[in-house]
Design an enzyme around this catalytic site. Sequence first.
Site: not given
Length: 186
Positions: A26, A49, A51, A62, A65, A75, A122, A135, A146, A171
């Site tokens: 399946r 969280q 995301n 990207r 951060h 993370k 990251h 994430y 941040e 960025d």
Amino acid sequence: MTRFTIHELPLSGLKVVERQNLADPRGFLSRMFCAEELATAGWTAPICQINLTRTIQKGTVRGMHYQHPPHAEMKLVNCLRGAVLDVAVDLRSGSPTFLHWHAEHLSADNRRSMLIPEGFAHGFQALTDDCELLYFHSAAHAHGSEGALSALDPRLSIQWPLEITEMSERDRLHPRLTDQFTGLIL
């Protein structure tokens, strides 16, 4: 039965998590997170969280951060569609691998995730068009906490495998490292 195989990486605390699929005619079931099993890999906090990102164009970068303490976060990065080069940079003050980076190829096909501990920046580069990353975060996003580094900083010398085709203006404007940056104290 364990659903994950955990691999140590060269930077202390950084891990690759391989998910084991349970498959039959399946399709399959893949466990994305299990607090009990991932505790052995260093995940010790609740998930605060989750995301999802979509990156449309191959070559897009990207990052890099992170969040400053007391909002530093772990993370668990999972690739659900496409493929990325996932990169973590050690920002922990006093770490023997301070400002070293490590990259892993994550894809929908290889079912590998990167577990990134607190104190790391990251980022990633899309290796295919139409990538999706899921994430899991141990701390909620805190706008005032941040932090970011330039993904193009020559001091880091991250070896992006493809020509960078896209990067957000935000960025692109992340600061380059100076001698005043001594790392994060966790």
